[in-house]
Design an enzyme around this catalytic site. Structure first.
Site, PDB file in Angstrom:
ATOM      1  N   GLU A 216      -5.245  -4.870  10.516  1.00  0.00           N
ATOM      2  CA  GLU A 216      -4.202  -3.867  10.737  1.00  0.00           C
ATOM      3  C   GLU A 216      -4.453  -3.139  12.055  1.00  0.00           C
ATOM      4  OE1 GLU A 216      -2.253  -2.722   6.706  1.00  0.00           O
ATOM      5  OE2 GLU A 216      -3.798  -1.269   7.212  1.00  0.00           O
TER       6      GLU A 216
ATOM      7  N   GLU B 276      -6.617   4.788   7.949  1.00  0.00           N
ATOM      8  CA  GLU B 276      -6.351   6.209   7.667  1.00  0.00           C
ATOM      9  C   GLU B 276      -7.557   6.848   7.003  1.00  0.00           C
ATOM     10  OE1 GLU B 276      -2.682   5.464   5.596  1.00  0.00           O
ATOM     11  OE2 GLU B 276      -1.811   4.814   7.505  1.00  0.00           O
TER      12      GLU B 276
ATOM     13  N   GLY C  65       2.847   2.172  10.731  1.00  0.00           N
ATOM     14  CA  GLY C  65       3.819   3.249  10.567  1.00  0.00           C
ATOM     15  C   GLY C  65       4.555   3.603  11.849  1.00  0.00           C
TER      16      GLY C  65
ATOM     17  N   GLY D 184       2.951  -1.175   4.175  1.00  0.00           N
ATOM     18  CA  GLY D 184       3.085   0.249   3.859  1.00  0.00           C
ATOM     19  C   GLY D 184       4.526   0.591   3.533  1.00  0.00           C
ATOM     20  N   GLY D 185       5.232   1.132   4.525  1.00  0.00           N
ATOM     21  CA  GLY D 185       6.598   1.631   4.326  1.00  0.00           C
ATOM     22  C   GLY D 185       7.524   0.689   3.575  1.00  0.00           C
TER      23      GLY D 185
ATOM     24  N   ASN E 257       0.881  -1.168   0.000  1.00  0.00           N
ATOM     25  CA  ASN E 257       0.000   0.000   0.000  1.00  0.00           C
ATOM     26  C   ASN E 257       0.918   1.217   0.000  1.00  0.00           C
ATOM     27  OD1 ASN E 257      -1.773   2.061   0.502  1.00  0.00           O
ATOM     28  ND2 ASN E 257      -2.328   1.395   2.569  1.00  0.00           N
ATOM     29  N   TRP E 258       1.016   1.846  -1.164  1.00  0.00           N
ATOM     30  CA  TRP E 258       1.951   2.974  -1.282  1.00  0.00           C
ATOM     31  C   TRP E 258       1.485   4.191  -0.492  1.00  0.00           C
ATOM     32  CZ3 TRP E 258       3.655   3.488  -7.146  1.00  0.00           C
ATOM     33  CH2 TRP E 258       4.294   2.304  -7.541  1.00  0.00           C
ATOM     34  N   LYS E 259       0.177   4.229  -0.174  1.00  0.00           N
ATOM     35  CA  LYS E 259      -0.398   5.429   0.475  1.00  0.00           C
ATOM     36  C   LYS E 259      -0.117   6.651  -0.416  1.00  0.00           C
ATOM     37  CE  LYS E 259      -0.018   3.064   4.852  1.00  0.00           C
ATOM     38  NZ  LYS E 259       0.080   3.135   6.301  1.00  0.00           N
TER      39      LYS E 259
ATOM     40  N   HIS F 203      -9.332   1.402   4.897  1.00  0.00           N
ATOM     41  CA  HIS F 203      -8.066   1.541   5.625  1.00  0.00           C
ATOM     42  C   HIS F 203      -8.282   2.468   6.822  1.00  0.00           C
ATOM     43  CE1 HIS F 203      -3.943   2.506   6.613  1.00  0.00           C
ATOM     44  NE2 HIS F 203      -3.602   1.418   5.960  1.00  0.00           N
TER      45      HIS F 203
HETATM   46  P1  13P Z   1       3.248   0.219   7.564  1.00  0.00           P
HETATM   47  O1  13P Z   1       3.710  -1.076   6.959  1.00  0.00           O
HETATM   48  O2  13P Z   1       3.985   1.422   7.062  1.00  0.00           O
HETATM   49  O3  13P Z   1       3.157   0.147   9.053  1.00  0.00           O
HETATM   50  O4  13P Z   1       1.728   0.429   7.040  1.00  0.00           O
HETATM   51  C1  13P Z   1       0.828  -0.593   7.162  1.00  0.00           C
HETATM   52  C2  13P Z   1      -0.388  -0.221   6.427  1.00  0.00           C
HETATM   53  O5  13P Z   1      -1.125   0.656   6.830  1.00  0.00           O
HETATM   54  C3  13P Z   1      -0.671  -0.920   5.174  1.00  0.00           C
HETATM   55  O6  13P Z   1      -1.947  -0.639   4.724  1.00  0.00           O
END
Ligand code: 13P
Length: 250
Positions: A166, A96, A172, A233-234, A9-11, A94
Site C-alpha cells: 500500500e 495509519e 484515500g 478502504g473507501g 478495510n473498514w478503518k 497498516h
Molecule cells: P483506500 O482504498 O481508501 O485508498 O484505502 C486503502 C487502504 O488503506 C486499505 O487498507
C-alpha cells in the site's frame, strides 16, 4: 501465484448496529466470487460481523491485535480474543497504525508471529511515502519492511501470510499507483520473499495491492502477474462497489 484475496478495510467506519445488514449485503452481492472475500472491521463490529457472515463466503478480519497473550495492556485486544469470536484474518502494520500509533517493523513482526501461532491469517502491510518514492528508495524501504516483518518466521508459516503493498501516497487520495508501478513493487516483494525462503514458496504467498483501488481500476491492477488481490478502504464501504472489485479478481 498466491490465492486471490479481496479484503475490505473498514478503518474507523460503520457502527456495530449497521454491521450485520452490511455483511449480509456483501455476502449476497459476492456470493459467486471466485476469490476469497474478507471484511476487516473495527473491533466492536467483529462479533456482529462473524455472526452475519456465518454460512456465507465472507470471512471476517480485525484491523489490529496485540502481540502479547494477555495482561495489563489497557485498551488492547489479543489474538485469543479474536479467535474466540471466530475471526479469521487480521491486518498488521497498516501505514495509519505506523504513522499515528507508533507501530514499528519490530511490533509488526511480533504481531505477525503471534497471529500465525494462533491460526489467524495476517495481512501485513508495507509501503512507501511520496517522499521516499521521489527519493528513489522505494524498494530499499520495502525490502527492510519485508525482511523485518518475516524475521523468525518459517517457510511453512510464511506461505500463510498475506502481504499488502500500500503506497502511502495512494491511500484515500484517489491517486492510485499505475498498474505498472504496483506490479513493479509487488514483483520486487515476491523476489525478496524468494530470496528469504525459496521462489516456489514466494509464489504461494498472496500479494495484494491497496491504495484507492476501486470498481474502475481494479481489473487492470488485478490482471498483473504479481498482484493477487486487493486491500480496499473507501470502496469497501459500499457493497456494490466492493462486489465489482471482487468480480474483477477472476
Ligand atoms: P483506500 O482504498 O481508501 O485508498 O484505502 C486503502 C487502504 O488503506 C486499505 O487498507
Amino acid at each position: 501465484m498466491g490465492k486471490y484475496i479481496i479484503a475490505g478495510n473498514w478503518k474507523m467506519n460503520k457502527l456495530p448496529s449497521e454491521t450485520a445488514a452490511f455483511i449480509k449485503d456483501v455476502a449476497e452481492v459476492t456470493k459467486n466470487a471466485s476469490c476469497e472475500v474478507v471484511c476487516c472491521t473495527p473491533y466492536v463490529c467483529l462479533s456482529e460481523a462473524v455472526k452475519a457472515a456465518a454460512g456465507t463466503n465472507v470471512k471476517i478480519g480485525a484491523e489490529n491485535l496485540h502481540f502479547e497473550d494477555k495482561g495489563a495492556f489497557t485498551g488492547e485486544v489479543s489474538a485469543d480474543m479474536l479467535c474466540d469470536l471466530g475471526v479469521n484474518y487480521v491486518i498488521i502494520g497498516h501505514s495509519e497504525r505506523r504513522q499515528y500509533f507508533a507501530e514499528t517493523d519490530e511490533t509488526v513482526n511480533l504481531k505477525t508471529i503471534k497471529a500465525l501461532s494462533k491460526g489467524l491469517i495476517p495481512i501485513v502491510c508495507v509501503g512507501e511515502s511520496l517522499q521516499e518514492r521521489e527519493a528513489g528508495i522505494t524498494m530499499d524501504l520495502i525490502a527492510i519492511q519485508i525482511k523485518k516483518a518475516f524475521a523468525n518466521i518459517s517457510a511453512d508459516d510464511a506461505k500463510k501470510v498475506v502481504v499488502a503493498y500500500e503506497p502511502i501516497w495512494a491511500i484515500g487520495t484517489g491517486k492510485t499507483a499505475t498498474a505498472e508501478q504496483a506490479e513493479e513493487v509487488c514483483s520486487g516483494i515476491r523476489k525478496i520473499l524468494g530470496e528469504l525462503y525459496c521462489p516456489v514458496c514466494a509464489k504461494e504467498i498472496t500479494i495484494q495491492y491497496g491504495g484507492s483501488m476501486n470498481a474502475k481500476n481494479a481489473a487492470e491492477l488485478l490482471a498483473k502477474e504479481n498482484i493477487d488481490g486487493g486491500l480496499i478502504g473507501g470502496a469497501s464501504l459500499v457493497a456494490e462497489d466492493f462486489a465489482k472489485i471482487v468480480d474483477a479478481a477472476k
